[in-house]
Design a protein around this motif. Sequence first.
Motif, PDB file in Angstrom:
ATOM      1  N   GLU A 156      47.523  37.536  61.696  1.00 37.07           N
ATOM      2  CA  GLU A 156      48.143  38.795  61.165  1.00 37.07           C
ATOM      3  C   GLU A 156      48.993  38.440  60.029  1.00 37.07           C
ATOM      4  N   THR A 157      49.828  37.594  59.853  1.00 37.38           N
ATOM      5  CA  THR A 157      50.639  37.123  58.662  1.00 37.38           C
ATOM      6  C   THR A 157      50.427  35.940  58.189  1.00 37.38           C
ATOM      7  N   GLY A 158      49.578  35.098  58.962  1.00 36.60           N
ATOM      8  CA  GLY A 158      49.155  33.736  58.378  1.00 36.60           C
ATOM      9  C   GLY A 158      50.320  32.747  58.465  1.00 36.60           C
ATOM     10  N   THR A 159      51.315  32.968  59.019  1.00 40.79           N
ATOM     11  CA  THR A 159      52.588  32.055  58.736  1.00 40.79           C
ATOM     12  C   THR A 159      52.365  30.539  59.642  1.00 40.79           C
ATOM     13  N   THR A 160      51.692  31.088  60.954  1.00 42.74           N
ATOM     14  CA  THR A 160      51.554  30.049  61.750  1.00 42.74           C
ATOM     15  C   THR A 160      50.292  29.033  61.221  1.00 42.74           C
ATOM     16  N   LEU A 161      49.372  29.468  60.701  1.00 47.95           N
ATOM     17  CA  LEU A 161      48.382  28.557  59.811  1.00 47.95           C
ATOM     18  C   LEU A 161      49.144  27.692  58.821  1.00 47.95           C
ATOM     19  N   ARG A 162      49.799  28.450  58.077  1.00 48.11           N
ATOM     20  CA  ARG A 162      50.473  27.695  57.010  1.00 48.11           C
ATOM     21  C   ARG A 162      51.267  26.657  57.300  1.00 48.11           C
ATOM     22  N   GLU A 163      52.250  26.961  58.448  1.00 45.87           N
ATOM     23  CA  GLU A 163      53.121  25.871  58.873  1.00 45.87           C
ATOM     24  C   GLU A 163      52.410  24.677  59.293  1.00 45.87           C
ATOM     25  N   ASN A 164      50.929  24.814  59.726  1.00 50.68           N
ATOM     26  CA  ASN A 164      50.255  23.733  60.446  1.00 50.68           C
ATOM     27  C   ASN A 164      49.093  23.216  59.347  1.00 50.68           C
ATOM     28  N   ASP A 165      49.441  23.673  57.869  1.00 53.37           N
ATOM     29  CA  ASP A 165      48.393  23.080  56.808  1.00 53.37           C
ATOM     30  C   ASP A 165      47.083  23.643  57.221  1.00 53.37           C
ATOM     31  N   LEU A 166      46.765  24.714  57.713  1.00 49.39           N
ATOM     32  CA  LEU A 166      45.571  25.581  57.826  1.00 49.39           C
ATOM     33  C   LEU A 166      45.583  26.717  56.913  1.00 49.39           C
ATOM     34  N   SER A 167      44.266  27.341  56.641  1.00 45.37           N
ATOM     35  CA  SER A 167      44.291  28.485  55.683  1.00 45.37           C
ATOM     36  C   SER A 167      43.200  29.388  56.326  1.00 45.37           C
ATOM     37  N   PRO A 168      43.085  30.551  56.261  1.00 46.69           N
ATOM     38  CA  PRO A 168      41.743  31.352  56.309  1.00 46.69           C
ATOM     39  C   PRO A 168      40.728  31.159  55.482  1.00 46.69           C
ATOM     40  N   ILE A 169      39.378  31.027  55.858  1.00 50.78           N
ATOM     41  CA  ILE A 169      38.614  30.705  55.057  1.00 50.78           C
ATOM     42  C   ILE A 169      37.374  31.634  54.896  1.00 50.78           C
ATOM     43  N   GLU A 170      37.347  32.417  55.843  1.00 51.87           N
ATOM     44  CA  GLU A 170      36.399  33.550  56.166  1.00 51.87           C
ATOM     45  C   GLU A 170      37.103  34.627  57.006  1.00 51.87           C
ATOM     46  N   THR A 171      36.883  36.015  56.735  1.00 56.01           N
ATOM     47  CA  THR A 171      37.272  37.223  57.437  1.00 56.01           C
ATOM     48  C   THR A 171      36.005  37.644  58.058  1.00 56.01           C
ATOM     49  N   ILE A 172      36.059  37.559  59.546  1.00 60.81           N
ATOM     50  CA  ILE A 172      34.893  38.243  60.210  1.00 60.81           C
ATOM     51  C   ILE A 172      35.002  39.724  60.410  1.00 60.81           C
ATOM     52  N   VAL A 173      36.127  40.157  60.667  1.00 57.29           N
ATOM     53  CA  VAL A 173      36.253  41.657  60.985  1.00 57.29           C
ATOM     54  C   VAL A 173      37.643  42.092  60.868  1.00 57.29           C
ATOM     55  N   PRO A 174      38.041  43.312  60.353  1.00 58.47           N
ATOM     56  CA  PRO A 174      39.475  43.733  60.524  1.00 58.47           C
ATOM     57  C   PRO A 174      39.500  44.259  61.876  1.00 58.47           C
ATOM     58  N   ILE A 175      40.955  44.013  62.365  1.00 59.98           N
ATOM     59  CA  ILE A 175      41.310  44.591  63.773  1.00 59.98           C
ATOM     60  C   ILE A 175      42.526  45.677  63.686  1.00 59.98           C
ATOM     61  N   SER A 176      42.174  46.867  64.765  1.00 55.13           N
ATOM     62  CA  SER A 176      43.236  47.576  64.923  1.00 55.13           C
ATOM     63  C   SER A 176      43.076  48.268  66.141  1.00 55.13           C
ATOM     64  N   ALA A 177      44.223  48.770  66.675  1.00 53.74           N
ATOM     65  CA  ALA A 177      44.290  49.641  68.111  1.00 53.74           C
ATOM     66  C   ALA A 177      43.171  50.696  68.133  1.00 53.74           C
ATOM     67  N   ARG A 178      42.374  50.807  69.217  1.00 59.40           N
ATOM     68  CA  ARG A 178      41.549  52.006  69.179  1.00 59.40           C
ATOM     69  C   ARG A 178      41.839  52.854  70.455  1.00 59.40           C
ATOM     70  N   LEU A 179      41.678  54.123  70.310  1.00 55.26           N
ATOM     71  CA  LEU A 179      41.762  54.812  71.591  1.00 55.26           C
ATOM     72  C   LEU A 179      40.330  54.966  72.243  1.00 55.26           C
TER      73      LEU A 179
END
Length: 216
Positions: A160-183
């Motif tokens: 979502e924000t990437g904060t947890t990743l940054r705090e653990n010296d990790l980073s996103p390297i690829e986006t698989i799919v955008p996510i959102s709520a669906r009816l």
Amino acid sequence: MSEFLNVALPKGRLGERVYKMFAEAGFPCDELLDPKRKLIFENPEAKVRYFWVKPSDVPVYVERGAADVGVAGKDILLEYGPDIYELLDLNVGKCRMCVAAKNGFRDDPDRTLRVATEFPHITQAYYSARSRDIDIVRLHGSIEIAPILDLTDVIVDIVETGTTLRENDLSPIETIVPISARLIANKVSFKFKHAAIQTLYEGLKTQVAAKEAEQK
């Protein structure tokens, strides 16, 4: 079939946010936000019945007809592939499914990639499309620890924000799919309760369009 429109909402902030959209669309139920421990709430005047369930269980209730409609994240729909109708992207609960790794990670295509995730089907489909051999380690919660302890090379998780990743010296390297709520809707209910579902759909669609217009 019950004359009530049965609605499964995900417990938590997303469900409360989505309920406000449902209420504005003509399906209010004031007692839903009562802090008591009830799980099922009815408004006979609006002919609607709500119940709170675990987010990953919403498609189960809808697919099997206990709920006529519900709200589920696209990640859950992709992971479990329920036999339902996906009616509308509500444009809330937005985040993305990503591959993440320790900073400076370099993939070695000559060996099997070890992947920690709560989403094995999404992960397998993503890497199969790339003809990449992987070893999935299924974990539940705090999967960021896996590459830190060298249990796996990468993780596949919702960011979502990437904060947890940054705090653990990790980073996103690829986006698989955008996510959102669906009816989503039960296929039988969509036929026999079409008028109510259509009214809900139109009310929600109007709100989504208005929000998108504001964001432009």
